[in-house]
Every structure is written in structure tokens, then in C-alpha cells.
Design a protein around this motif. Structure first.
Motif, PDB file in Angstrom:
ATOM      1  N   ASP A  53       0.807  -1.225   0.000  1.00  8.41           N
ATOM      2  CA  ASP A  53       0.000   0.000   0.000  1.00  8.41           C
ATOM      3  C   ASP A  53       0.840   1.275   0.000  1.00  8.41           C
ATOM      4  OD1 ASP A  53       0.992  -0.275   2.553  1.00  8.41           O
ATOM      5  OD2 ASP A  53      -0.886   0.219   3.560  1.00  8.41           O
ATOM      6  N   LYS A  54       2.185   1.142   0.009  1.00 11.04           N
ATOM      7  CA  LYS A  54       3.059   2.314  -0.014  1.00 11.04           C
ATOM      8  C   LYS A  54       3.426   2.729  -1.437  1.00 11.04           C
ATOM      9  CE  LYS A  54       3.495   2.470   4.527  1.00 11.04           C
ATOM     10  NZ  LYS A  54       2.662   1.331   4.919  1.00 11.04           N
ATOM     11  N   ILE A  55       2.779   2.142  -2.432  1.00  2.36           N
ATOM     12  CA  ILE A  55       3.090   2.447  -3.826  1.00  2.36           C
ATOM     13  C   ILE A  55       2.685   3.883  -4.163  1.00  2.36           C
ATOM     14  CG2 ILE A  55       0.894   1.654  -4.801  1.00  2.36           C
ATOM     15  CD1 ILE A  55       2.644   0.348  -7.069  1.00  2.36           C
ATOM     16  N   GLU A  56       3.466   4.510  -5.049  1.00  2.00           N
ATOM     17  CA  GLU A  56       3.195   5.890  -5.470  1.00  2.00           C
ATOM     18  C   GLU A  56       2.452   5.935  -6.796  1.00  2.00           C
ATOM     19  OE1 GLU A  56       5.737   9.897  -5.339  1.00  2.00           O
ATOM     20  OE2 GLU A  56       6.601   8.394  -6.675  1.00  2.00           O
ATOM     21  N   ARG A  57       2.863   5.095  -7.732  1.00  2.00           N
ATOM     22  CA  ARG A  57       2.206   5.086  -9.044  1.00  2.00           C
ATOM     23  C   ARG A  57       2.075   3.665  -9.547  1.00  2.00           C
ATOM     24  NH1 ARG A  57       6.593   6.100 -13.153  1.00  2.00           N
ATOM     25  NH2 ARG A  57       8.551   6.056 -12.016  1.00  2.00           N
ATOM     26  N   ASN A  58       0.894   3.377 -10.059  1.00  2.00           N
ATOM     27  CA  ASN A  58       0.598   2.037 -10.547  1.00  2.00           C
ATOM     28  C   ASN A  58       1.130   1.859 -11.968  1.00  2.00           C
ATOM     29  OD1 ASN A  58      -0.787   1.923  -8.155  1.00  2.00           O
ATOM     30  ND2 ASN A  58      -2.812   1.765  -9.059  1.00  2.00           N
ATOM     31  N   ILE A  59       1.350   0.601 -12.330  1.00  2.00           N
ATOM     32  CA  ILE A  59       1.772   0.271 -13.692  1.00  2.00           C
ATOM     33  C   ILE A  59       1.185  -1.071 -14.069  1.00  2.00           C
ATOM     34  CG2 ILE A  59       3.949  -0.712 -12.847  1.00  2.00           C
ATOM     35  CD1 ILE A  59       5.212   0.167 -15.523  1.00  2.00           C
ATOM     36  N   ASP A  60       0.831  -1.211 -15.349  1.00  2.00           N
ATOM     37  CA  ASP A  60       0.270  -2.464 -15.859  1.00  2.00           C
ATOM     38  C   ASP A  60       0.560  -2.526 -17.349  1.00  2.00           C
ATOM     39  OD1 ASP A  60      -1.114  -4.733 -16.458  1.00  2.00           O
ATOM     40  OD2 ASP A  60      -3.070  -4.024 -15.770  1.00  2.00           O
ATOM     41  N   GLU A  61       1.757  -3.009 -17.724  1.00  2.00           N
ATOM     42  CA  GLU A  61       2.144  -3.043 -19.127  1.00  2.00           C
ATOM     43  C   GLU A  61       3.385  -3.915 -19.336  1.00  2.00           C
ATOM     44  OE1 GLU A  61       4.662   0.954 -19.839  1.00  2.00           O
ATOM     45  OE2 GLU A  61       2.580   1.329 -19.230  1.00  2.00           O
ATOM     46  N   VAL A  62       3.663  -4.183 -20.603  1.00  4.59           N
ATOM     47  CA  VAL A  62       4.862  -4.931 -20.977  1.00  4.59           C
ATOM     48  C   VAL A  62       6.000  -3.938 -21.204  1.00  4.59           C
ATOM     49  CG1 VAL A  62       5.915  -6.422 -22.711  1.00  4.59           C
ATOM     50  CG2 VAL A  62       3.543  -6.811 -22.004  1.00  4.59           C
ATOM     51  N   GLN A  63       7.153  -4.238 -20.619  1.00  2.00           N
ATOM     52  CA  GLN A  63       8.360  -3.430 -20.764  1.00  2.00           C
ATOM     53  C   GLN A  63       9.437  -4.266 -21.459  1.00  2.00           C
ATOM     54  OE1 GLN A  63       8.323  -0.208 -19.486  1.00  2.00           O
ATOM     55  NE2 GLN A  63       6.186  -0.707 -19.094  1.00  2.00           N
ATOM     56  N   VAL A 126      11.983  -7.425  -6.000  1.00  2.93           N
ATOM     57  CA  VAL A 126      10.836  -6.667  -5.512  1.00  2.93           C
ATOM     58  C   VAL A 126      11.291  -5.339  -4.916  1.00  2.93           C
ATOM     59  CG1 VAL A 126       8.980  -6.624  -3.784  1.00  2.93           C
ATOM     60  CG2 VAL A 126       9.367  -8.682  -5.147  1.00  2.93           C
ATOM     61  N   TRP A 127      12.353  -5.366  -4.125  1.00  7.17           N
ATOM     62  CA  TRP A 127      12.868  -4.149  -3.507  1.00  7.17           C
ATOM     63  C   TRP A 127      13.303  -3.126  -4.565  1.00  7.17           C
ATOM     64  CZ3 TRP A 127      12.996  -0.859   0.211  1.00  7.17           C
ATOM     65  CH2 TRP A 127      14.090  -0.025   0.436  1.00  7.17           C
ATOM     66  N   ASP A 128      13.981  -3.597  -5.629  1.00  9.88           N
ATOM     67  CA  ASP A 128      14.393  -2.693  -6.703  1.00  9.88           C
ATOM     68  C   ASP A 128      13.183  -2.036  -7.363  1.00  9.88           C
ATOM     69  OD1 ASP A 128      17.123  -3.033  -6.383  1.00  9.88           O
ATOM     70  OD2 ASP A 128      17.275  -4.616  -7.876  1.00  9.88           O
ATOM     71  N   PHE A 133       9.002   2.716  -7.871  1.00 10.06           N
ATOM     72  CA  PHE A 133       7.567   2.985  -7.950  1.00 10.06           C
ATOM     73  C   PHE A 133       6.901   3.372  -6.627  1.00 10.06           C
ATOM     74  CE2 PHE A 133       8.354   0.323 -11.670  1.00 10.06           C
ATOM     75  CZ  PHE A 133       7.693   1.047 -12.652  1.00 10.06           C
ATOM     76  N   TYR A 134       7.609   3.229  -5.516  1.00 10.14           N
ATOM     77  CA  TYR A 134       6.988   3.489  -4.217  1.00 10.14           C
ATOM     78  C   TYR A 134       7.296   4.903  -3.718  1.00 10.14           C
ATOM     79  CZ  TYR A 134       5.204  -1.243  -3.579  1.00 10.14           C
ATOM     80  OH  TYR A 134       4.488  -2.409  -3.703  1.00 10.14           O
TER      81      TYR A 134
END
Length: 199
Positions: A53-63, A126-128, A133-134
Motif C-alpha cells: 500500500d506504499k506504492i506511489e504510481r501504478n503500472i500495468d504493461e509490458v516493458q 521486488v525491492w528494486d 515505484f513506491y
């Protein structure tokens, strides 16, 4: 007799009040330990990764995911999905089939892949991702508990996030439109996410 009564009343008052004072102090000064997995940011300093829940911006895509570890290089598509519920990462082949998955849900990390070397610690990946993003204030608060500094720089086009142990630069994250670069100076690896923020 009156004097004895006053002494008894004072003793009784102290007996009731002093324990409450110490219990109150203990409950307000000690933070509960996080239940999230831990990573070593340096060789000696361990922190718990942030809750989702500490995320700043969401993302949902292929990189496009490319990088180096020592002398080894790699490049591959990566599906990344991150929101307040957690993080999902899937390494894809050219046909869009998953070659490996990392999931961070309910404060636990799950990892399935034959692609990565045995012993790979998915918590560090995950930490990276969290560093990019957090929320900066949450990252800074987490690191400061272990006397690590978090420096944020932003010139309007590029945001740079740095972790320092004293004067030593441990890790550096560069964020621009369509690009995130993560470089760990201590561990000797670097990778990029290309296409982040593409509309």
C-alpha cells in the motif's frame, strides 16, 4: 493514625500509577516489527521491504527488460503489474509465454522460474521495483531506521533516487519518461525498464 492513612494512600496511588506509566511509555516508543520479507541493502544493514500500500504510481504493461550482472548481459520482454495490492512480474519469451514469475502479495514473495540461477532471491528484485515505484518518503523512512540516507533529485525531466551509506553510493535509480534505470554499485549489477510511462 491520620499520618499512617496518608502514607498508605500515597503508596497505593504509586502502586497503581507507576506500572501504568511504564506500560504507556513502552507501548508508545516501540514500533512493531514489519512482517514483510527482509533484504540486505548493504552487507551488514538489513531492512524489511515495504508493504504494497506504499506504492506511489501504478503500472500495468509490458516493458523491455535489459541489463548486466558482472560480465553477463540479458534482454527480454517483461510484463510488470504493480498497485496497492502487490507486484507481479512475468518474464516473457517472443511468443508472450511466461518463463518465470515473481509475485508479491499479502506481504509474501513467491518465485517460480527455471530461467534465473538457483538461489536467486526474488525479494531483492521486488525491492528494486519498490525503489522506482513506491513513495519516496516511505523509502526514506524505511532506510533511515538503519542509518542509510535516501537522496531525491528532480530537474523536471529526470528523477534520481540514491541510497547512501555514509559517503558510499549503494544504489541509484534514474526515472524518465519511458525509462527506468536501476544500478546497484555495491552488488555490481544494472538493468533498465524501457517503455515505462508510454501512452
Amino acid at each position: 493514625m491520620t499520618r499512617i492513612f496518608r502514607i498508605c494512600r500515597t503508596v497505593c496511588f504509586l502502586a497503581l500509577w507507576v506500572p501504568q506509566f511504564f506500560v504507556s511509555c513502552a507501548s508508545t516508543s516501540v514500533e512493531p516489527e514489519p512482517k514483510t520479507p527482509a533484504v540486505y541493502v548493504t552487507n551488514l544493514k538489513k531492512i524489511n521491504i515495504l508493504s504494497a500500500d506504499k506504492i506511489e504510481r501504478n503500472i500495468d504493461e509490458v516493458q523491455f527488460f535489459e541489463g548486466t550482472f558482472g560480465e553477463k548481459g540479458f534482454s527480454m520482454p517483461l510484463y510488470i503489474q504493480a498497485d496497492e495490492n502487490g507486484i507481479n512480474l512475468s518474464v516473457l519469451n517472443d511468443f508472450g509465454t511466461s518463463l518465470g514469475d515473481i509475485s508479491y502479495r499479502n506481504d509474501a514473495v513467491e518465485f517460480e522460474s527455471a530461467l534465473f540461477p538457483e538461489g536467486t532471491k526474488a525479494e531483492y528484485i521486488v525491492w528494486d521495483v519498490q525503489l522506482a515505484f513506491y513513495r519516496a518518503e516511505e523509502i526514506s523512512r524505511c532506510l533511515s531506521k538503519r542509518k542509510l540516507a535516501f537522496v531525491l533529485e528532480n530537474d523536471g525531466e529526470t528523477e534520481t533516487r540514491k541510497i547512501l551509506d555514509g559517503k558510499d553510493l549503494i544504489e541509484e535509480i534514474t526515472i524518465r519518461k519511458n525509462f527506468i534505470g536501476i544500478k546497484n554499485h555495491l552488488r555490481g549489477y544494472e538493468y533498465h525498464l524501457i517503455g515505462v510511462g508510454d501512452e
